[in-house]
Write an enzyme that holds these catalytic residues in place. Structure first.
Site, PDB file in Angstrom:
ATOM      1  N   CYS A  97       0.893  -1.160  -0.029  1.00 55.21           N
ATOM      2  CA  CYS A  97       0.013  -0.004  -0.144  1.00 55.21           C
ATOM      3  C   CYS A  97       0.899   1.283  -0.027  1.00 55.21           C
ATOM      4  O   CYS A  97       1.891   1.336   0.911  1.00 55.21           O
ATOM      5  CB  CYS A  97      -0.709   0.241   1.258  1.00 55.21           C
ATOM      6  SG  CYS A  97      -1.896   1.545   1.404  1.00 55.21           S
ATOM      7  N   CYS A 100       0.403   3.200   3.747  1.00 53.76           N
ATOM      8  CA  CYS A 100       1.249   2.625   4.728  1.00 53.76           C
ATOM      9  C   CYS A 100       2.100   1.472   4.599  1.00 53.76           C
ATOM     10  O   CYS A 100       2.713   1.019   5.817  1.00 53.76           O
ATOM     11  CB  CYS A 100      -0.097   2.169   5.678  1.00 53.76           C
ATOM     12  SG  CYS A 100      -0.802   0.538   5.386  1.00 53.76           S
ATOM     13  N   CYS A 146      -6.957  -0.596   1.487  1.00 50.34           N
ATOM     14  CA  CYS A 146      -6.060  -1.395   2.331  1.00 50.34           C
ATOM     15  C   CYS A 146      -6.713  -1.472   3.751  1.00 50.34           C
ATOM     16  O   CYS A 146      -7.420  -0.482   4.235  1.00 50.34           O
ATOM     17  CB  CYS A 146      -4.766  -0.250   2.400  1.00 50.34           C
ATOM     18  SG  CYS A 146      -3.893  -0.655   3.851  1.00 50.34           S
ATOM     19  N   CYS A 149      -4.827   1.331   6.535  1.00 53.74           N
ATOM     20  CA  CYS A 149      -5.121   2.769   6.711  1.00 53.74           C
ATOM     21  C   CYS A 149      -6.347   3.104   5.749  1.00 53.74           C
ATOM     22  O   CYS A 149      -6.645   4.276   5.788  1.00 53.74           O
ATOM     23  CB  CYS A 149      -3.806   3.175   5.907  1.00 53.74           C
ATOM     24  SG  CYS A 149      -3.719   3.184   4.246  1.00 53.74           S
ATOM     25  N   CYS A 169      -8.568  -4.847  -9.750  1.00 50.82           N
ATOM     26  CA  CYS A 169      -8.098  -3.757 -10.629  1.00 50.82           C
ATOM     27  C   CYS A 169      -7.767  -2.830  -9.888  1.00 50.82           C
ATOM     28  O   CYS A 169      -8.660  -2.010  -9.356  1.00 50.82           O
ATOM     29  CB  CYS A 169      -9.405  -3.364 -11.676  1.00 50.82           C
ATOM     30  SG  CYS A 169      -8.904  -2.264 -12.806  1.00 50.82           S
TER      31      CYS A 169
HETATM   32 FE    FE Z   1      -2.632   1.170   3.628  1.00 50.35          FE
END
Ligand code: FE
Length: 180
Positions: A97, A100, A146, A149, A169
């Site tokens: 991510c 984070c 995610c 976060c 996607c």
């Molecule tokens: Fe994250």
């Protein structure tokens, strides 16, 4: 007596205010420098075994992210197809991510979707991904976020390849690639 009151006043002035953390959420401190480098920041869990979340103010996210990354991650934007850095990446490694550093996808499950966005048939683990139904633009889609976060990653569709039949996607700008 006067001395005691002065001492108490001193104590009161030195109390640090609590961080603005959502009710019921625990927070994990993330050094800003760590966020800029291509590093993996593994999941951490609290005593109850719950994933420790990253909670930041809008202002802090704006300081950390580029304008494009902020628009996609924090405002559910979408980058233009074939413009991102990772849709045509064929190197072996881990996609984390961009907000984070949590590992979300592996190069092992990336495939050629022809869409111009990085596409995967499954995440590294189901618990690293959260989602909501998204009914914008007259389509019913499952959003991919995610789990740590809350950063918007993209959408998941049911027209992917075997073995899952799913197509995650994802926006390149929502990810950072960590080469193996
Ligand atoms: Fe994250």
């Amino acid at each position: 007596m006067k001395l005691i009151s002065i001492f108490l006043m001193f104590l009161a002035c030195n109390t640090t205010p609590d961080l603005p953390v959502e009710k019921g959420a625990t927070n994990i401190e993330m050094p800003a420098t760590e966020m800029l480098a291509d590093t993996i920041v593994p999941a951490q869990y609290d005593a109850q075994g719950k994933l420790i979340k990253v909670v930041k103010s809008k202002e802090d996210w704006k300081k950390q992210l580029s304008a494009d990354a902020y628009r996609v991650l924090r405002e559910e934007g979408t980058e233009r197809a074939f413009t991102g850095k990772l849709w045509d990446n064929h190197e072996k490694g881990v996609y984390v991510c961009a907000g984070c550093g949590l590992p979300l996808f592996s190069s092992e499950t990336k495939f050629e979707s022809g869409t111009g966005w990085p596409s995967f048939y499954q995440p590294i683990s189901k618990e690293c991904i959260a989602g909501n139904e998204d009914s914008s633009y007259g389509m019913l889609r499952e959003e991919v976020e995610c789990a740590r976060c809350g950063g918007h990653q993209g959408h998941v569709f049911d027209d992917g390849p075997k073995p899952t039949g799913l197509r995650y996607c994802i926006n390149s700008v929502s990810l950072r690639f960590v080469k193996q």
